[in-house]
Every structure is written in C-alpha cells, then in structure tokens.
Design a protein around this motif. Structure first.
Motif, short mmCIF file in Angstrom:
data_model
loop_
_atom_site.label_atom_id
_atom_site.label_comp_id
_atom_site.label_asym_id
_atom_site.label_seq_id
_atom_site.Cartn_x
_atom_site.Cartn_y
_atom_site.Cartn_z
N ALA A 191 0.75 -1.00 0.00
CA ALA A 191 -0.04 0.06 -0.20
C ALA A 191 0.86 1.03 -0.26
O ALA A 191 0.61 1.83 -0.66
N ALA A 192 1.73 1.56 0.79
CA ALA A 192 2.94 2.29 1.16
C ALA A 192 2.81 2.32 -0.70
O ALA A 192 3.76 3.85 -1.02
N CYS A 233 1.72 7.10 -6.25
CA CYS A 233 0.73 8.73 -7.07
C CYS A 233 1.69 9.06 -7.12
O CYS A 233 1.56 10.50 -7.52
N THR A 264 -0.03 12.11 0.70
CA THR A 264 0.27 11.17 0.25
C THR A 264 1.50 11.08 0.68
O THR A 264 1.98 9.02 1.03
N SER A 265 2.85 11.46 1.19
CA SER A 265 3.64 11.23 1.88
C SER A 265 3.58 10.69 3.27
O SER A 265 4.28 10.09 3.83
N TYR A 277 -3.43 8.83 -9.00
CA TYR A 277 -4.49 9.73 -8.65
C TYR A 277 -5.71 9.22 -8.72
O TYR A 277 -6.69 9.28 -7.89
N ALA A 308 -8.52 8.73 -5.97
CA ALA A 308 -8.66 9.68 -4.74
C ALA A 308 -8.96 11.10 -5.53
O ALA A 308 -9.14 11.65 -4.09
N HIS A 353 0.29 4.67 -2.92
CA HIS A 353 1.10 5.56 -2.96
C HIS A 353 2.07 6.34 -3.21
O HIS A 353 1.86 7.56 -3.48
N ILE A 359 0.82 9.43 4.40
CA ILE A 359 0.06 7.97 3.99
C ILE A 359 1.23 7.12 4.27
O ILE A 359 1.47 6.13 4.85
N VAL A 360 2.28 7.15 3.31
CA VAL A 360 3.39 6.30 2.86
C VAL A 360 4.10 6.46 4.34
O VAL A 360 4.62 5.07 4.74
N SER A 407 -11.34 0.13 -1.02
CA SER A 407 -10.21 0.71 -0.33
C SER A 407 -10.63 -0.12 1.20
O SER A 407 -10.46 0.10 2.09
#
Length: 148
Positions: free
Chosen positions: A19-20, A26, A58-59, A34, A39, A23, A61-62, A121
């Motif tokens: 998942a990372a 993206c 997004t960072s 995205y 998104a 992201h 989230i990563v 998701s």
C-alpha cells in the motif's frame, strides 16, 4: 526474536508495504495514478499542477504505512521487537478496522472519491485490519502461554 513467524502479521506487514508503494507511485507518477486509485479529480489536478498538497498528504500516508509495516514485522518475529509493539498492533488493527467500517460516514467529507474507491479501499482496510487483529491475538495468546 521468536522461533516461529506469525503469518497473519507478516502478511499484514507485506500488505502495508504494498500500500505504501502504491501511494508512493501516486507521488512519482502523478495525476493519472491519483485518478486510477480513486483519490478524486481535485487531487489529480493538484498533482498535475505541481502543488505540494497531494505530495504532502500522500507522503504522510506512505510514512504511516511503513511504520505500521515495521510493527507488523516486529510482531511477526521477523525483526527485533519495537517499543510498545502490543499497543501499536492493537491500535493499528483498530484503525484499519474502523476505517473499513466507517467509510459511509467519511464519504461526505471526501465527495470527489468514487464509490468504487470507497468500497475497494474499505475492503482492503478490513482485510489488513483483520490480519493485524488475528495476528495480534495469536501473538498475545502465545505470549500468555509462555508467561503462564
């Protein structure tokens, strides 16, 4: 380290890493990614315009997913124990499960996200949350027997 690997936590950690990576894709590949991941058009356009907002969000989230993956590996016995692993795994399980269940309440906050995005998701969050929950429960029951 444990003598046996906790498979549900290992799979949960791998899912978090994947998942990372998605992201991160993206951030690297921009608006089309995205859009593909649902998104919303606004995030895609902001990414195409080079605005910082999509990259920062997004960072974060990563980074969160990477930390959670490390806790999964720690709980699985693949890496050395991290601080507060039991508490972290319980919180991670709870957050994933809550996100998977509470999407209906979140939808109005992010109206540009498609229904497909929310369903897919949320299903993924329920799956990963279940892996974390089962793995955490297994780990605690193993530790409980060892300490008894």
């Amino acid at each position: 380290m444990q003598s046996t690997i906790n498979k549900p936590l290992l799979v949960a950690a791998i899912c978090c890493f994947l998942a990372a990576l998605a992201h991160l894709g993206c951030i690297v590949f921009g608006g089309d990614w995205y859009r593909f991941f649902g998104a919303g058009e606004q995030m895609a356009r902001m990414a195409e315009q080079g605005l910082w907002y999509p990259t920062i969000v997004t960072s974060v989230i990563v980074l969160v997913l990477l930390v959670w993956a490390l806790y999964g590996l720690s709980g699985a016995g693949v890496i050395k124990p991290l601080p507060l692993t039991k508490i972290a795994l319980t919180l991670i399980s709870s957050i994933f499960l809550l996100r998977g269940i509470a999407f209906v309440g979140l939808m109005p906050t992010f109206p540009e996200n498609s229904l497909t995005f929310w369903l897919v998701s949320s299903g993924i969050c329920l799956f990963i949350g279940s892996l974390f929950a089962v793995g955490t429960w297994q780990q605690w029951s193993v530790l409980g027997r060892k300490n008894a």
